[in-house]
Design a protein around this motif. Structure first.
Motif, short mmCIF file in Angstrom:
data_model
loop_
_atom_site.label_atom_id
_atom_site.label_comp_id
_atom_site.label_asym_id
_atom_site.label_seq_id
_atom_site.Cartn_x
_atom_site.Cartn_y
_atom_site.Cartn_z
N GLN A 147 0.82 -1.21 0.00
CA GLN A 147 0.00 0.00 0.00
C GLN A 147 0.85 1.26 0.00
O GLN A 147 0.45 2.30 -0.52
N ALA A 148 2.05 1.17 0.59
CA ALA A 148 2.90 2.35 0.69
C ALA A 148 3.46 2.75 -0.66
O ALA A 148 3.62 3.95 -0.94
N LEU A 149 3.76 1.78 -1.52
CA LEU A 149 4.36 2.09 -2.82
C LEU A 149 3.50 3.02 -3.66
O LEU A 149 3.97 4.05 -4.14
N PRO A 150 2.21 2.69 -3.88
CA PRO A 150 1.39 3.62 -4.66
C PRO A 150 1.20 4.96 -3.98
O PRO A 150 1.09 6.00 -4.65
N LEU A 151 1.16 4.98 -2.64
CA LEU A 151 1.02 6.25 -1.94
C LEU A 151 2.26 7.11 -2.07
O LEU A 151 2.18 8.33 -2.20
N LEU A 152 3.42 6.47 -2.06
CA LEU A 152 4.67 7.22 -2.17
C LEU A 152 4.83 7.89 -3.54
O LEU A 152 5.38 8.99 -3.64
N ILE A 153 4.34 7.22 -4.58
CA ILE A 153 4.48 7.80 -5.92
C ILE A 153 3.27 8.64 -6.31
O ILE A 153 3.30 9.31 -7.35
N ALA A 154 2.22 8.61 -5.48
CA ALA A 154 1.00 9.37 -5.81
C ALA A 154 1.27 10.85 -6.03
O ALA A 154 0.73 11.45 -6.97
#
Length: 425
Positions: free
Chosen positions: A23-30
């Motif tokens: 979940q953190a990966l898409p949030l980090l690149i959002a």
């Protein structure tokens, strides 16, 4: 440190670790994506993804849930075969229908790119297989490997979308990155989990038909209930896109990502562990009230903090992190925060309906939810007022849902059921 924890929390921590990273990966690149893609691009992508989410629910017939209960090797191989057959058939039919709709000039198909139309079926098949492989991992408590699969898939989606946006592909980059990530996730599941190889023929075999008959409650009641639940969840996005435009749909889509990220981050991890513990207690004790109550308390404690934070700071946070054009997503998030908190608590506990064999009752509740959602979003109000009405009505239904799931966890019969059983005896 994990060695000193109870078994439930050991498994939950393992699943949570993988889910946090995924979940953190898409949030980090959002923040990067929102500066490379417009709200309209996000809206078109989210509607495409919503169609795939609904279709993949149909493709599995909800039989992946049966795999937790019926986990003999031969039965699981049959389950994979049945899901592969129906997901392949549905993928082909959907692709053909999408092409025909575009050629016939249907407005919804005209608004979607050719790439989006031609990949709906592929996305549906990959998503259905991912759900089934995840259930397979849960049935054998392979939580560590399942966590790695999530990380590989999420990482590939994030990296694929970002790279394609940087090279100037445009809004199609979001769709293409999703397909790439799904394919990587499925490949990782096959390598790490070694699930049974499905057997596909022109028609289901005798063994497969018997399996469908044995688990008919899942496709007769759980499938319609899950489909209604998924449709009710995606219906707002579809209506907002059609009624208020792709920009509003994009803002709403980012709102959902903001809310579901911290919520599903924890809820999905707890659910995977609660499934096994609830089944074990129900089969040995005749109820799963101990697992239910401990899970309920944990969910309430875990969900309060993120919900309160979102309610207090979402608008300014969205403008700062994603850019000023996305402030509206924070305003939507503030309105929907109480609803998503209840969703966080209720969703993992919904597995009680499967364990207790109460799929029919859940189906009735899902019908009520679907009707309520349609009524709210088709009302002639501003989008802000519609979202407030949605939060209030949906929350009331969740209170009813939690009450029913608590009763079923105790395996408590209603007075009417007791009278009926006595008369039968």
């Amino acid at each position: 440190m994990l060695a000193s924890l109870p078994v439930f929390w050991k498994h939950a921590a393992t699943v949570l670790t993988g889910t946090v990273v995924a979940q953190a990966l898409p949030l980090l690149i959002a923040p990067l994506i929102t500066r490379l893609a417009t709200p309209a691009d996000m809206g078109a992508f989210s509607i495409w993804l919503g169609v795939i989410a609904i279709a993949s629910t149909v493709a599995t017939l909800r039989l992946e849930a049966a795999m937790i209960l019926d986990h003999e090797a031969s039965a699981q191989q049959t389950c994979f075969s049945v899901v592969a057959y129906f997901s392949t058939l549905l993928a082909i039919v959907m692709t053909l229908c999408a092409v025909v709709a575009r050629l016939c000039g249907l407005p919804q198909a005209q608004n979607m790119s050719w790439f989006g139309l031609l990949t709906i079926g592929i996305g549906t098949w990959l998503t259905a297989y991912s759900h089934t492989a995840s259930a397979y991992a849960t049935s054998y408590r392979a939580f560590g490997k399942a966590a790695l699969v999530k990380v590989f898939g999420a990482g590939a989606i994030a990296l694929g979308q970002l790279v394609l946006l940087f090279v100037g592909v445009g809004g199609t980059a979001l769709l293409a990155g999703q397909i790439i990530g799904l394919a990587v996730g499925v490949t990782a599941a096959i390598i790490l989990l070694s699930p049974p190889r499905p057997s596909i023929a022109l028609t289901p075999s005798v063994v497969q038909r018997k399996y469908l008959e044995k688990h008919r409650s899942f496709w007769r009641f759980s499938l319609p209930a899950g489909l209604l639940n998924m449709a009710a969840g995606k219906f707002p996005l579809f209506v907002i896109g059609a009624k208020y435009g792709f920009v509003a749909a994009g803002l709403f889509a980012l709102t959902e990502r903001i809310l579901t990220a911290p919520i599903s981050l924890l809820a999905a991890s707890v659910l995977e562990v609660f499934k096994r513990q609830a089944v074990h207690e129900f089969q040995t004790l005749g109820n799963c009230k101990k697992a239910y109550r401990s899970t309920f308390k944990a969910l309430v404690l875990l969900g309060c903090g993120p919900a309160a934070f979102i309610f207090a700071f979402a608008p300014d946070l969205c403008a700062w992190v994603f850019g000023e054009p996305w402030r509206g997503a924070g305003e939507f998030a503030r309105i929907l925060a109480p609803l998503y908190f209840l969703n966080f608590v209720a969703s993992p506990l919904s597995y009680v309906f499967f364990v207790a064999g109460k799929q029919k009752i859940e189906f009735v509740w899902q019908i009520a939810l679907f009707i309520t959602t349609i009524t709210v979003f088709l009302a002639p109000y501003s989008l802000t007022q519609v979202l407030w009405n949605y939060t209030i009505s949906y929350s009331l239904l969740y209170f009813v849902y939690l009450y029913m799931s608590h009763r079923f966890a105790q395996n408590a019969e209603s007075p009417r059921e007791r009278v009926r059983d006595t008369a039968t005896d």
